[in-house]
Design an enzyme around this catalytic site. Structure first.
Site, PDB file in Angstrom:
ATOM      1  N   SER A  60      57.933  21.552   8.229  1.00 24.54           N
ATOM      2  CA  SER A  60      58.015  20.395   9.131  1.00 24.54           C
ATOM      3  C   SER A  60      57.398  20.772  10.478  1.00 24.54           C
ATOM      4  O   SER A  60      57.380  21.951  10.847  1.00 24.54           O
ATOM      5  CB  SER A  60      59.486  20.021   9.358  1.00 24.54           C
ATOM      6  N   TYR A  73      68.050  22.736  11.320  1.00 23.81           N
ATOM      7  CA  TYR A  73      66.885  22.237  10.581  1.00 23.81           C
ATOM      8  C   TYR A  73      65.609  22.887  11.123  1.00 23.81           C
ATOM      9  O   TYR A  73      64.777  23.391  10.365  1.00 23.81           O
ATOM     10  CB  TYR A  73      66.813  20.712  10.702  1.00 23.81           C
TER      11      TYR A  73
HETATM   12  P1  NAD Z   1      64.528  12.499   1.445  1.00 24.00           P
HETATM   13  O1  NAD Z   1      65.903  12.690   1.954  1.00 24.00           O
HETATM   14  O2  NAD Z   1      64.021  11.135   1.234  1.00 24.00           O
HETATM   15  O3  NAD Z   1      64.301  13.348   0.103  1.00 24.00           O
HETATM   16  C1  NAD Z   1      64.799  14.640  -0.035  1.00 24.00           C
HETATM   17  C2  NAD Z   1      65.309  14.803  -1.445  1.00 24.00           C
HETATM   18  O4  NAD Z   1      65.900  16.103  -1.560  1.00 24.00           O
HETATM   19  C3  NAD Z   1      66.400  13.776  -1.771  1.00 24.00           C
HETATM   20  O5  NAD Z   1      66.112  13.125  -2.988  1.00 24.00           O
HETATM   21  C4  NAD Z   1      67.661  14.608  -1.852  1.00 24.00           C
HETATM   22  O6  NAD Z   1      68.613  14.136  -2.772  1.00 24.00           O
HETATM   23  C5  NAD Z   1      67.086  15.957  -2.302  1.00 24.00           C
HETATM   24  N1  NAD Z   1      68.045  17.034  -2.047  1.00 24.00           N
HETATM   25  C6  NAD Z   1      68.815  17.223  -0.940  1.00 24.00           C
HETATM   26  N2  NAD Z   1      69.621  18.289  -1.114  1.00 24.00           N
HETATM   27  C7  NAD Z   1      69.342  18.787  -2.339  1.00 24.00           C
HETATM   28  C8  NAD Z   1      69.857  19.878  -3.088  1.00 24.00           C
HETATM   29  N3  NAD Z   1      70.830  20.660  -2.595  1.00 24.00           N
HETATM   30  N4  NAD Z   1      69.339  20.115  -4.321  1.00 24.00           N
HETATM   31  C9  NAD Z   1      68.380  19.314  -4.834  1.00 24.00           C
HETATM   32  N5  NAD Z   1      67.853  18.258  -4.176  1.00 24.00           N
HETATM   33  C10 NAD Z   1      68.343  17.996  -2.940  1.00 24.00           C
HETATM   34  O7  NAD Z   1      63.577  13.274   2.451  1.00 24.00           O
HETATM   35  P2  NAD Z   1      61.971  13.353   2.585  1.00 24.00           P
HETATM   36  O8  NAD Z   1      61.637  12.765   3.884  1.00 24.00           O
HETATM   37  O9  NAD Z   1      61.288  12.885   1.365  1.00 24.00           O
HETATM   38  O10 NAD Z   1      61.831  14.935   2.740  1.00 24.00           O
HETATM   39  C11 NAD Z   1      61.126  15.756   1.820  1.00 24.00           C
HETATM   40  C12 NAD Z   1      60.752  17.047   2.524  1.00 24.00           C
HETATM   41  O11 NAD Z   1      59.871  16.757   3.607  1.00 24.00           O
HETATM   42  C13 NAD Z   1      61.941  17.788   3.133  1.00 24.00           C
HETATM   43  O12 NAD Z   1      61.734  19.192   3.003  1.00 24.00           O
HETATM   44  C14 NAD Z   1      61.878  17.395   4.594  1.00 24.00           C
HETATM   45  O13 NAD Z   1      62.502  18.340   5.423  1.00 24.00           O
HETATM   46  C15 NAD Z   1      60.382  17.350   4.796  1.00 24.00           C
HETATM   47  N6  NAD Z   1      59.940  16.575   5.949  1.00 24.00           N
HETATM   48  C16 NAD Z   1      60.134  15.215   6.019  1.00 24.00           C
HETATM   49  C17 NAD Z   1      59.656  14.526   7.136  1.00 24.00           C
HETATM   50  C18 NAD Z   1      59.800  13.040   7.274  1.00 24.00           C
HETATM   51  O14 NAD Z   1      59.464  12.492   8.335  1.00 24.00           O
HETATM   52  N7  NAD Z   1      60.279  12.331   6.272  1.00 24.00           N
HETATM   53  C19 NAD Z   1      59.012  15.220   8.170  1.00 24.00           C
HETATM   54  C20 NAD Z   1      58.850  16.579   8.067  1.00 24.00           C
HETATM   55  C21 NAD Z   1      59.310  17.257   6.941  1.00 24.00           C
END
Ligand code: NAD
Length: 251
Positions: A143, A157
């Protein structure tokens, strides 16, 4: 021979787009997620997408990770590609990040268990089959919070995401000789259920910082991950690639 890819947190959001794109690329994809998400509308696409199977695995559970990888290796011969995407980003009820002095030890441990220990556990479990095959691709979803510090998410985080970038560098040094590449992808703001949980003012402020004038989609991130998992990307390793519309530009 089929190439198997595991996408953790693959039930929804960025992980769901990555799983679908890797399936289009010819990988046989296993999308891991929590049972709650796999049983919800969020993950309904899995049944309709060819080449993607779902598996309920909590990445913070060493036992679940070990058992799941053992069964995939036994049934399908190995794991060629791993995308460590699952993560949590706890917020206050009003959608703002938890300030450092309000961060409980439990919250710190929970974030580390999923966002940093999880990628270690899954990586360690899949590496033997990649080494045996002499080919592998590991992509860790980091991130911007791990690059310049967390503005929207809390302290644990930001620390865990910086840790992911360190894991990427050291692991790349260790496994390059086996034909395995390891890279991080560091998204800025992407429209997903996770980012939608921030307070509206926080979301507006994040959008205002994006030079290309829009927030990213899960497909933006998936396209980059698809490239990093390809044969063509064999000379790219140990790096963290920003994908943020210009909101953070590294020197
Ligand atoms: P999201 O919450 O929509 O999806 C994350 C998924 O991970 C969910 O389906 C959740 O159930 C699953 N998850 C959580 N804990 C878990 C566990 N213990 N075991 C298995 N699965 C688990 O989030 P997203 O935005 O799609 O994020 C995906 C990745 O991108 C993450 O690593 C997040 O940190 C990163 N990210 C997202 C953003 C953003 O703006 N959305 C920005 C930077 C980084």
């Amino acid at each position: 021979m089929e190439r198997v890819a595991i996408v953790t947190g693959g039930g929804r959001g960025i992980g769901a787009a990555i799983a679908q794109l890797l399936a289009r690329d010819g990988f046989s994809v296993v999308a891991w997620d929590l049972q709650d998400v796999l049983g919800s509308q969020d993950a309904a696409w899995i049944g309709d997408t060819q080449g993607v199977d779902a598996m309920a695995v909590d990445v913070s559970s060493e036992e679940q990770v070990t058992t799941a990888v053992e069964s995939i290796v036994a049934e399908r011969g190995g794991v060629a590609c791993l995308v460590n995407n699952a993560a949590i980003s706890p917020k206050r009820p009003d959608g703002y990040r938890v300030p450092p002095i309000e961060t409980t030890t439990q919250e710190w441990d929970a974030v580390m268990a999923v966002n940093l220990r999880g990628p270690f556990l899954v990586t360690r479990a899949v590496l033997p089959s990649m080494i045996q095959a002499g080919w592998g691709r590991i992509v860790n979803i980091s991130s911007t919070a791990g690059r310049q510090g967390a503005r929207v998410a809390g302290l644990p985080y930001g620390v865990a995401k910086a840790g992911i970038n360190g894991l990427t560098r050291t692991l790349a040094l260790e496994v390059g000789k086996h034909g395995i590449t390891v890279n991080s992808v560091a998204p800025g703001r992407i429209a997903t259920p996770m980012s939608a949980r921030s307070a509206p003012e926080v979301q507006a402020a994040s959008r205002a910082r994006i030079p290309v004038g829009r927030e990213g989609t899960p497909w933006d991130v998936a396209g980059l991950v698809s490239y990093l998992c390809s044969d063509e990307a064999g000379y790219v390793t140990g790096t963290t690639i920003d994908i943020n519309g210009g909101s953070f530009i590294a020197p």
